[in-house]
Design an enzyme around this catalytic site. Structure first.
Site, PDB file in Angstrom:
ATOM      1  N   ARG A   1       0.888  -1.140   0.138  1.00 17.99           N
ATOM      2  CA  ARG A   1       0.084   0.040   0.044  1.00 17.99           C
ATOM      3  C   ARG A   1       0.984   1.290   0.025  1.00 17.99           C
ATOM      4  O   ARG A   1       0.496   2.101  -0.870  1.00 17.99           O
ATOM      5  CB  ARG A   1      -0.984  -0.068   1.034  1.00 17.99           C
ATOM      6  CG  ARG A   1      -2.204  -1.132   0.896  1.00 17.99           C
ATOM      7  CD  ARG A   1      -2.497  -1.431   2.297  1.00 17.99           C
ATOM      8  NE  ARG A   1      -3.889  -2.416   2.245  1.00 17.99           N
ATOM      9  CZ  ARG A   1      -3.680  -3.390   2.143  1.00 17.99           C
ATOM     10  NH1 ARG A   1      -2.733  -4.324   2.147  1.00 17.99           N
ATOM     11  NH2 ARG A   1      -4.877  -4.238   1.957  1.00 17.99           N
TER      12      ARG A   1
ATOM     13  N   GLY B   1      -0.932 -11.772  -4.252  1.00 21.04           N
ATOM     14  CA  GLY B   1      -2.445 -11.513  -4.594  1.00 21.04           C
ATOM     15  C   GLY B   1      -2.643 -10.105  -4.347  1.00 21.04           C
ATOM     16  O   GLY B   1      -3.319  -9.455  -5.224  1.00 21.04           O
TER      17      GLY B   1
ATOM     18  N   ARG C   1      -4.382 -23.908   1.576  1.00 21.03           N
ATOM     19  CA  ARG C   1      -3.780 -24.260   3.123  1.00 21.03           C
ATOM     20  C   ARG C   1      -4.539 -25.009   3.905  1.00 21.03           C
ATOM     21  O   ARG C   1      -4.001 -25.610   4.591  1.00 21.03           O
ATOM     22  CB  ARG C   1      -3.675 -22.793   3.750  1.00 21.03           C
ATOM     23  CG  ARG C   1      -2.525 -21.780   3.152  1.00 21.03           C
ATOM     24  CD  ARG C   1      -2.547 -20.693   3.786  1.00 21.03           C
ATOM     25  NE  ARG C   1      -1.210 -19.808   3.169  1.00 21.03           N
ATOM     26  CZ  ARG C   1      -1.200 -18.649   3.280  1.00 21.03           C
ATOM     27  NH1 ARG C   1      -1.982 -17.706   4.130  1.00 21.03           N
ATOM     28  NH2 ARG C   1      -0.109 -17.972   2.892  1.00 21.03           N
TER      29      ARG C   1
ATOM     30  N   ARG D   1      -5.468 -18.536  -8.444  1.00 18.54           N
ATOM     31  CA  ARG D   1      -6.367 -17.969  -7.429  1.00 18.54           C
ATOM     32  C   ARG D   1      -7.428 -17.250  -8.109  1.00 18.54           C
ATOM     33  O   ARG D   1      -7.670 -16.491  -9.188  1.00 18.54           O
ATOM     34  CB  ARG D   1      -5.467 -17.025  -6.333  1.00 18.54           C
ATOM     35  CG  ARG D   1      -4.550 -17.953  -6.060  1.00 18.54           C
ATOM     36  CD  ARG D   1      -3.641 -16.935  -5.131  1.00 18.54           C
ATOM     37  NE  ARG D   1      -4.542 -16.303  -3.841  1.00 18.54           N
ATOM     38  CZ  ARG D   1      -3.822 -15.514  -3.083  1.00 18.54           C
ATOM     39  NH1 ARG D   1      -2.485 -15.230  -3.005  1.00 18.54           N
ATOM     40  NH2 ARG D   1      -4.407 -15.024  -1.965  1.00 18.54           N
TER      41      ARG D   1
ATOM     42  N   ASP E   1      -4.115 -15.217   7.713  1.00 18.23           N
ATOM     43  CA  ASP E   1      -2.681 -15.921   7.293  1.00 18.23           C
ATOM     44  C   ASP E   1      -1.962 -16.529   8.462  1.00 18.23           C
ATOM     45  O   ASP E   1      -0.875 -17.218   8.132  1.00 18.23           O
ATOM     46  CB  ASP E   1      -1.860 -14.667   6.918  1.00 18.23           C
ATOM     47  CG  ASP E   1      -2.323 -13.996   5.666  1.00 18.23           C
ATOM     48  OD1 ASP E   1      -3.054 -14.679   4.875  1.00 18.23           O
ATOM     49  OD2 ASP E   1      -2.090 -12.900   5.273  1.00 18.23           O
TER      50      ASP E   1
ATOM     51  N   GLN F   1      -8.222  -7.193   0.316  1.00 18.88           N
ATOM     52  CA  GLN F   1      -7.772  -7.129  -0.937  1.00 18.88           C
ATOM     53  C   GLN F   1      -8.952  -6.722  -1.994  1.00 18.88           C
ATOM     54  O   GLN F   1      -8.841  -5.686  -2.783  1.00 18.88           O
ATOM     55  CB  GLN F   1      -7.240  -8.474  -1.423  1.00 18.88           C
ATOM     56  CG  GLN F   1      -5.844  -8.791  -0.930  1.00 18.88           C
ATOM     57  CD  GLN F   1      -5.316 -10.074  -1.226  1.00 18.88           C
ATOM     58  OE1 GLN F   1      -5.706 -10.704  -2.392  1.00 18.88           O
ATOM     59  NE2 GLN F   1      -4.051 -10.372  -0.645  1.00 18.88           N
TER      60      GLN F   1
HETATM   61  C1  S3P Z   1      -4.158  -8.921   2.544  1.00 21.27           C
HETATM   62  C2  S3P Z   1      -5.569  -9.620   2.678  1.00 21.27           C
HETATM   63  C3  S3P Z   1      -5.636 -11.023   3.053  1.00 21.27           C
HETATM   64  C4  S3P Z   1      -4.206 -11.658   3.439  1.00 21.27           C
HETATM   65  C5  S3P Z   1      -3.257 -11.452   2.585  1.00 21.27           C
HETATM   66  C6  S3P Z   1      -2.748 -10.058   2.125  1.00 21.27           C
HETATM   67  C7  S3P Z   1      -3.863  -7.431   2.283  1.00 21.27           C
HETATM   68  O1  S3P Z   1      -6.277 -11.411   1.983  1.00 21.27           O
HETATM   69  O2  S3P Z   1      -4.665 -13.073   3.370  1.00 21.27           O
HETATM   70  O3  S3P Z   1      -2.076 -12.058   2.583  1.00 21.27           O
HETATM   71  O4  S3P Z   1      -2.673  -7.103   2.070  1.00 21.27           O
HETATM   72  O5  S3P Z   1      -4.914  -7.101   1.877  1.00 21.27           O
HETATM   73  P1  S3P Z   1      -7.801 -11.340   1.660  1.00 21.27           P
HETATM   74  O6  S3P Z   1      -8.222  -9.937   1.322  1.00 21.27           O
HETATM   75  O7  S3P Z   1      -7.951 -12.124   0.310  1.00 21.27           O
HETATM   76  O8  S3P Z   1      -8.459 -12.005   2.775  1.00 21.27           O
END
Ligand code: S3P
Length: 441
Positions: free
Chosen positions: A26, A94, A351, A122, A320, A169
């Site tokens: 971010r 991701g 996982r 994914r 996580d 996310q």
């Molecule tokens: C993250 C949000 C989580 C987390 C990922 C990092 C982020 O995912 O599992 O490792 O930085 O916004 P999700 O938003 O898919 O739950």
């Protein structure tokens, strides 16, 4: 790369934690949208964040590394990115892929987003569907998987989106797209997910409103087209990375370890709360604030753990951390129940399956019922086996921690994936007293 974790004795010493991965992504992305130069300290220089940096460069942003973890980003202003002349490859990240999709939604050119084998498996529909509602064109592989091409627009439509899953996310991708829209864009989620985007946006002068919704949910609204101010941003240490030395120190008798500068944002600390409920001695010292986020040093001492029941409602604050919690549960008295883990199936690996398979290989009794996972704990697990990392850094680190407290060593194959989030993991753990080594056979 194969790493073998040999059983170790007490862990001791002090260690600084690597920069928070979520906040590092971010920091780069939002600094790129500011008008002027931002300086970042403590940036995580793992592969995931470096993939986001490379993607931003392809989008015409100048980023400079001034020293370890110190970066300068020349922001181009909202809507100021340039058409990339090649594919944006986010590797294993991701967060990088989904947040960049949000940025691309606000630009009238085509960007192509891809990633490694893990990321290409994914689901991206959770981001693609709302972005399409904003008038953006997205062509993707079946099931909305990567690679995908996204053609945004200079004036995406503001959106009021209700997300079925609590996902930072998804929320952040929509908010980033909403920054480019004329008007207000809102995202409601069934439970609050991590709020790093909201905190940083506010610190940069954007108008961000948060309200509780019925049933414990949260709605976040951003007002589009602000002028974001460049900032000096300090990235706190990652509680998700600190989780590994924390559990290792709890489980190795006579350990006493201080982990310096760990983020304590309440939307990230579900693991620490759970471990304390299990009887863990984890003390927060020197509580302070860094870059708009709460931070503390954690003093961790070996503890006898008892099993607990982890409610589904806690999952967003520790999503996580289940792989490493499962390792702690393997050494806790009784059966630990972890409920509502459906999202674990769509992380860097499945996982849910990886935990079950890895624990069983290590001689730990565990089973699933629907989305709930059960681990029966007791004495030291047998170990003496190999576990495949499955392109998943957290699976790799969790089973290396398990190997350290097992009767016989555990070898992790594909351990190079650890560099995505914690490049210094092996050196740091070994400095504290672990015995992890590379093996070539
Ligand atoms: C993250 C949000 C989580 C987390 C990922 C990092 C982020 O995912 O599992 O490792 O930085 O916004 P999700 O938003 O898919 O739950």
């Amino acid at each position: 790369m194969k790493l073998r974790a040999n059983p170790h004795g007490a862990l001791s010493g002090r260690a600084s934690m690597p920069g928070d991965k979520s906040i590092s992504h971010r920091a780069l992305l939002l600094a790129a949208l500011a008008v002027g130069e931002s300086r970042i300290a403590g940036l995580l220089e793992g592969e995931d964040v470096m993939a986001t940096a490379a993607a931003l460069r392809r989008l015409g942003v100048e980023l400079e590394r001034d020293g370890k973890g110190r970066w300068t980003v020349a922001g181009v202003g909202i809507g100021g990115l340039a058409e990339p002349d090649s594919v944006l490859d986010l590797g294993n990240a991701g967060t990088g892929a989904r947040l960049i999709m949000g940025l691309l939604a606000g630009h009238p050119f085509t960007g192509i987003v891809t990633g490694d084998t893990s990321l290409r498996r994914r689901p991206m529909a959770r981001v693609a569907v709302p972005l399409r509602e904003m008038g953006v064109t997205i062509l993707a592989r079946s099931g909305d998987r990567l690679p995908l091409a996204i053609r945004g627009r200079a004036d995406p439509l503001p959106l009021d989106w209700r997300s079925e899953i609590p996902s930072a996310q998804v929320k952040s991708a929509i908010l980033l797209a909403g920054l480019h829209a004329a008007g207000r864009t809102s995202v409601s989620e069934p439970a609050a997910s991590r709020d790093h985007t909201e905190r940083m946006l506010r610190a940069m002068g954007a108008e961000v409103r948060e309200e509780e919704t019925e049933g414990g949910g949260r709605r976040v609204t951003v007002t589009g087209q602000p002028e974001l101010l460049p900032r000096r941003l300090t990235v706190p240490g990652d509680p998700s990375s600190a989780a590994f030395p924390t559990v290792a120190a709890l489980l190795a008798p006579d350990s006493r370890v201080t982990l310096v500068g760990v983020g304590t944002n309440p939307l990230r600390t579900g693991l620490y709360r759970t471990l304390r409920e299990m009887g863990a001695r984890i003390l927060e010292q020197n509580a302070r604030e860094e870059g708009g986020e709460p931070v503390a040093d954690l003093l961790v001492e070996s503890s006898d753990l008892e099993s607990v029941e982890v409610p589904a409602a806690r999952a967003p604050s520790m999503i996580d951390e289940y792989p490493i919690l499962a390792v702690a549960a393997a050494r806790a008295r009784g059966i630990t129940a972890m409920r509502g883990l459906g999202e674990l199936r769509v992380k860097e690996s499945d996982r849910f399956g990886a935990i079950l398979e890895g624990l069983r290989a290590c001689g730990v009794r565990c089973w699933s019922e629907g989305d709930d996972l059960f681990v029966e704990g007791g004495g030291p697990p047998a170990g003496g086996t190999r576990v495949e990392a499955r392109l998943d850094h957290r699976i790799a680190m969790s089973f290396l921690v398990l190997g350290g407290i097992a009767r016989d060593p555990v070898t992790v194959e594909g351990a190079e994936t650890i560099a995505t989030s914690f490049p210094d993991f092996v050196a740091l753990m070994n400095r504290l007293g672990a015995r992890i080594e590379e093996v070539t056979t």
